[in-house]
Structure formats: structure tokens, C-alpha cells
Design a protein around this motif. Sequence first.
Motif, PDB file in Angstrom:
ATOM      1  N   ALA A 106       0.840  -1.200   0.000  1.00 27.52           N
ATOM      2  CA  ALA A 106       0.000   0.000   0.000  1.00 27.52           C
ATOM      3  C   ALA A 106       0.875   1.249   0.000  1.00 27.52           C
ATOM      4  CB  ALA A 106      -0.905  -0.003   1.224  1.00 27.52           C
ATOM      5  N   VAL A 107       0.779   2.042  -1.049  1.00 27.39           N
ATOM      6  CA  VAL A 107       1.555   3.279  -1.157  1.00 27.39           C
ATOM      7  C   VAL A 107       0.772   4.405  -0.493  1.00 27.39           C
ATOM      8  CG1 VAL A 107       2.603   4.945  -2.731  1.00 27.39           C
ATOM      9  CG2 VAL A 107       2.640   2.503  -3.287  1.00 27.39           C
ATOM     10  N   GLU A 108       1.311   4.935   0.601  1.00 22.23           N
ATOM     11  CA  GLU A 108       0.624   5.997   1.332  1.00 22.23           C
ATOM     12  C   GLU A 108       0.883   7.368   0.721  1.00 22.23           C
ATOM     13  OE1 GLU A 108       1.661   5.730   5.439  1.00 22.23           O
ATOM     14  OE2 GLU A 108       0.451   3.928   5.766  1.00 22.23           O
ATOM     15  N   SER A 109       2.061   7.567   0.156  1.00 23.71           N
ATOM     16  CA  SER A 109       2.366   8.845  -0.482  1.00 23.71           C
ATOM     17  C   SER A 109       3.483   8.648  -1.493  1.00 23.71           C
ATOM     18  CB  SER A 109       2.777   9.904   0.551  1.00 23.71           C
ATOM     19  OG  SER A 109       3.985   9.531   1.196  1.00 23.71           O
ATOM     20  N   CYS A 110       3.505   9.522  -2.481  1.00 22.74           N
ATOM     21  CA  CYS A 110       4.547   9.485  -3.508  1.00 22.74           C
ATOM     22  C   CYS A 110       4.828  10.928  -3.914  1.00 22.74           C
ATOM     23  CB  CYS A 110       4.095   8.657  -4.701  1.00 22.74           C
ATOM     24  SG  CYS A 110       5.375   8.415  -5.954  1.00 22.74           S
ATOM     25  N   GLU A 111       6.001  11.423  -3.552  1.00 23.89           N
ATOM     26  CA  GLU A 111       6.351  12.834  -3.749  1.00 23.89           C
ATOM     27  C   GLU A 111       7.462  12.966  -4.771  1.00 23.89           C
ATOM     28  OE1 GLU A 111       8.410  16.503  -1.209  1.00 23.89           O
ATOM     29  OE2 GLU A 111       8.002  14.565  -0.274  1.00 23.89           O
ATOM     30  N   GLN A 112       7.223  13.755  -5.792  1.00 24.52           N
ATOM     31  CA  GLN A 112       8.263  14.005  -6.779  1.00 24.52           C
ATOM     32  C   GLN A 112       9.267  15.009  -6.226  1.00 24.52           C
ATOM     33  OE1 GLN A 112       6.884  15.480 -10.543  1.00 24.52           O
ATOM     34  NE2 GLN A 112       8.740  14.863 -11.619  1.00 24.52           N
ATOM     35  N   VAL A 113      10.554  14.776  -6.502  1.00 25.14           N
ATOM     36  CA  VAL A 113      11.630  15.616  -5.976  1.00 25.14           C
ATOM     37  C   VAL A 113      12.342  16.298  -7.134  1.00 25.14           C
ATOM     38  CG1 VAL A 113      13.779  15.637  -4.647  1.00 25.14           C
ATOM     39  CG2 VAL A 113      11.942  14.046  -4.031  1.00 25.14           C
ATOM     40  N   ASN A 114      12.564  17.590  -7.011  1.00 21.79           N
ATOM     41  CA  ASN A 114      13.308  18.322  -8.035  1.00 21.79           C
ATOM     42  C   ASN A 114      14.799  18.029  -7.919  1.00 21.79           C
ATOM     43  OD1 ASN A 114      11.056  19.480  -9.086  1.00 21.79           O
ATOM     44  ND2 ASN A 114      11.522  21.567  -8.452  1.00 21.79           N
ATOM     45  N   THR A 115      15.439  17.698  -9.025  1.00 17.22           N
ATOM     46  CA  THR A 115      16.885  17.490  -9.054  1.00 17.22           C
ATOM     47  C   THR A 115      17.445  18.139 -10.310  1.00 17.22           C
ATOM     48  OG1 THR A 115      16.827  15.425 -10.326  1.00 17.22           O
ATOM     49  CG2 THR A 115      16.572  15.242  -7.928  1.00 17.22           C
ATOM     50  N   ASP A 116      18.766  18.128 -10.418  1.00 13.83           N
ATOM     51  CA  ASP A 116      19.424  18.683 -11.601  1.00 13.83           C
ATOM     52  C   ASP A 116      19.591  17.639 -12.700  1.00 13.83           C
ATOM     53  OD1 ASP A 116      19.691  21.122 -10.298  1.00 13.83           O
ATOM     54  OD2 ASP A 116      21.627  20.574  -9.426  1.00 13.83           O
ATOM     55  N   THR A 117      19.107  16.425 -12.468  1.00  9.78           N
ATOM     56  CA  THR A 117      19.293  15.354 -13.436  1.00  9.78           C
ATOM     57  C   THR A 117      18.144  15.320 -14.439  1.00  9.78           C
ATOM     58  OG1 THR A 117      18.161  13.766 -12.003  1.00  9.78           O
ATOM     59  CG2 THR A 117      20.546  13.965 -11.759  1.00  9.78           C
ATOM     60  N   GLU A 118      18.404  14.702 -15.581  1.00  8.46           N
ATOM     61  CA  GLU A 118      17.374  14.575 -16.617  1.00  8.46           C
ATOM     62  C   GLU A 118      16.268  13.629 -16.172  1.00  8.46           C
ATOM     63  OE1 GLU A 118      16.911  12.711 -21.149  1.00  8.46           O
ATOM     64  OE2 GLU A 118      18.877  12.888 -20.203  1.00  8.46           O
ATOM     65  N   THR A 119      16.645  12.572 -15.461  1.00 10.07           N
ATOM     66  CA  THR A 119      15.664  11.588 -15.020  1.00 10.07           C
ATOM     67  C   THR A 119      14.932  12.069 -13.772  1.00 10.07           C
ATOM     68  OG1 THR A 119      17.438  10.465 -13.814  1.00 10.07           O
ATOM     69  CG2 THR A 119      16.894   9.632 -16.008  1.00 10.07           C
ATOM     70  N   ALA A 120      13.808  11.416 -13.470  1.00  6.70           N
ATOM     71  CA  ALA A 120      12.965  11.838 -12.352  1.00  6.70           C
ATOM     72  C   ALA A 120      13.329  11.100 -11.065  1.00  6.70           C
ATOM     73  CB  ALA A 120      11.495  11.596 -12.691  1.00  6.70           C
ATOM     74  N   VAL A 121      12.958  11.718  -9.935  1.00  7.67           N
ATOM     75  CA  VAL A 121      13.198  11.156  -8.604  1.00  7.67           C
ATOM     76  C   VAL A 121      11.919  11.296  -7.786  1.00  7.67           C
ATOM     77  CG1 VAL A 121      14.571  11.297  -6.489  1.00  7.67           C
ATOM     78  CG2 VAL A 121      15.634  11.819  -8.692  1.00  7.67           C
ATOM     79  N   VAL A 122      11.533  10.237  -7.064  1.00 11.10           N
ATOM     80  CA  VAL A 122      10.369  10.320  -6.181  1.00 11.10           C
ATOM     81  C   VAL A 122      10.710   9.742  -4.815  1.00 11.10           C
ATOM     82  CG1 VAL A 122       8.652  10.209  -8.039  1.00 11.10           C
ATOM     83  CG2 VAL A 122       9.432   8.096  -6.953  1.00 11.10           C
ATOM     84  N   ASN A 123      10.074  10.279  -3.786  1.00 10.51           N
ATOM     85  CA  ASN A 123      10.112   9.714  -2.437  1.00 10.51           C
ATOM     86  C   ASN A 123       8.793   8.994  -2.198  1.00 10.51           C
ATOM     87  OD1 ASN A 123      12.606  10.855  -2.067  1.00 10.51           O
ATOM     88  ND2 ASN A 123      11.877  12.563  -0.824  1.00 10.51           N
ATOM     89  N   VAL A 124       8.863   7.734  -1.801  1.00 15.68           N
ATOM     90  CA  VAL A 124       7.673   6.895  -1.652  1.00 15.68           C
ATOM     91  C   VAL A 124       7.572   6.390  -0.219  1.00 15.68           C
ATOM     92  CG1 VAL A 124       6.491   4.815  -2.464  1.00 15.68           C
ATOM     93  CG2 VAL A 124       7.889   6.150  -4.048  1.00 15.68           C
ATOM     94  N   ARG A 125       6.367   6.435   0.343  1.00 22.48           N
ATOM     95  CA  ARG A 125       6.123   5.863   1.667  1.00 22.48           C
ATOM     96  C   ARG A 125       5.147   4.693   1.530  1.00 22.48           C
ATOM     97  NH1 ARG A 125       5.886   7.547   7.157  1.00 22.48           N
ATOM     98  NH2 ARG A 125       6.409   9.690   6.593  1.00 22.48           N
ATOM     99  N   TYR A 126       5.578   3.518   2.012  1.00 21.85           N
ATOM    100  CA  TYR A 126       4.712   2.347   2.046  1.00 21.85           C
ATOM    101  C   TYR A 126       4.045   2.228   3.412  1.00 21.85           C
ATOM    102  CZ  TYR A 126       6.085   0.358  -2.452  1.00 21.85           C
ATOM    103  OH  TYR A 126       6.266   0.135  -3.802  1.00 21.85           O
ATOM    104  N   GLY A 127       3.010   1.392   3.479  1.00 25.14           N
ATOM    105  CA  GLY A 127       2.263   1.231   4.714  1.00 25.14           C
ATOM    106  C   GLY A 127       2.993   0.427   5.768  1.00 25.14           C
ATOM    107  N   ALA A 128       4.006  -0.351   5.379  1.00 25.79           N
ATOM    108  CA  ALA A 128       4.733  -1.188   6.340  1.00 25.79           C
ATOM    109  C   ALA A 128       6.172  -1.371   5.874  1.00 25.79           C
ATOM    110  CB  ALA A 128       4.045  -2.549   6.483  1.00 25.79           C
ATOM    111  N   LYS A 129       7.063  -1.667   6.832  1.00 26.11           N
ATOM    112  CA  LYS A 129       8.481  -1.814   6.510  1.00 26.11           C
ATOM    113  C   LYS A 129       8.745  -3.005   5.602  1.00 26.11           C
ATOM    114  CE  LYS A 129      10.500   0.460  10.571  1.00 26.11           C
ATOM    115  NZ  LYS A 129      11.423   0.326  11.716  1.00 26.11           N
TER     116      LYS A 129
END
Length: 230
Positions: A106-129
Motif C-alpha cells: 500500500a503506497v501511502e504517499s509518492c512525492e516528486q523531488v526536483n533534481t538537476d538530473t534529466e531523469t525523475a526522482v520520487v520519495n515513496v512511503r509504504y504502509g509497512a516496513k
Amino acid sequence: MNKLYIGNVSAEASEEDLESVFEQWKIPHSGPFLVKSGYAFVDCPDEKAAMRAIDVLSGKVELHGKLLEVEHSVPKRQRSCKLQIRNIPPHMQWEVLDGILAQYGAVESCEQVNTDTETAVVNVRYGAKDQARLAMEKLNGYMMENYALKVSYIPDETAAPEGPGVGGRRGFNARGPPRSGSPGLGARPKVQSDIPLRVLVPTQFVGAIIGKEGATIRNITKQTHSSFQH
């Protein structure tokens, strides 16, 4: 916490070699390199320097014939439900990424992060470890459109550290507040407004575009997330 893990280090590499690499790319470090068998650790003065080392060196710079892997170092006790996923194809559809992430929990949140790279980066929080651990195991190195994903933990800063010293395993440090212009928690990339497009098709080609029982046109609209009127 700006400690870096440097992996895939050649047995021939020395502390001086790593210092030369950081100096060549103008990346500051605030302590000596602790070189082990196949890997090393080093402290950076701040998050900006640590992120520059990761963006510039990891998977891009060779030392004695081996590509260095550079990531934040995260002690085992501080591994959390949060992951950072890097090297996402720049034109990846958000819905496709959501579907892949949901396979492991279960994905509780997914946040896109700005970087200087061409490719994308996201921070993801799952419901359990255990869900985050499974996603880490399955997605790290996973190929998407010829891009190999890089997945690491974001540490739980409330967990007790494992003790003094450099010991620990690799992962990403918490990034703090989003950089200027980055979307907020759970935000989705901005979607362009619908743009109507009129295409004139000769009568003899209409059947080929629609396909048997409309199969071709349905496939086109599904892949392009567009609507069709005639």
C-alpha cells in the motif's frame, strides 16, 4: 546526516584515489575516506554536497576500471517505510509508476523531488516496513525504458542510531523540505490541458484506423490517454 556509502570500489583503490575523484569533480568532504574491501564511507559537509556526489559520480565515474556507486549511508535500525527511487525515465506516465509501486504494498504517499538530473526522482512511503523492503529488493536495478531504477532507503530519523562510527548500510538521507518549485507531498506532476486535434482521414483508410470491432482505435486511445470522436 550527510554520510555517503561508496560501493563497487576496486581493490586497487586507495583513500588518495577517492580524494582525487572528489577533488576533480569539486565535491567537498568533511572527513577522511574510510576504505573497506569493495566499498568506502565518507562524510560531506552538507546535504547539497552529498547530493552532488550522488548525482555526479554514481554510475558515471570509473575508478580503476569500476563504476562507482554513491548513495547515502543508512544504519539498519533507521531503515523505514520510506524509499527514494531515482533514474526514472523522464517521460514516464505517473499512472504507470503508480501501478508498479502498488505491486509491493500500500503506497501511502509518492512525492516528486526536483533534481538537476534529466531523469525523475520520487520519495515513496509504504504502509509497512516489509512492503518497503520488498519494493527495495524488486525495484533496485529494475529496467524501465532502458533506464535502471536506483532505490534506496530514506532513514527514520526518530530511530536510535546503532552506535558511534561509520558503520551502516547504504540508503538515502531524508531530504527535508522540498526544494523550490518541487511539488508537495503526494502531488502529481502537472498535466497539460486537453488539446483538440482534428485529423482528416481518407475514407478508404478509416477501417484500418478503427480496426476490427474498434480494437485498433481503442488501443491508440488507451496508450495516449486521449479520446476519439468522429
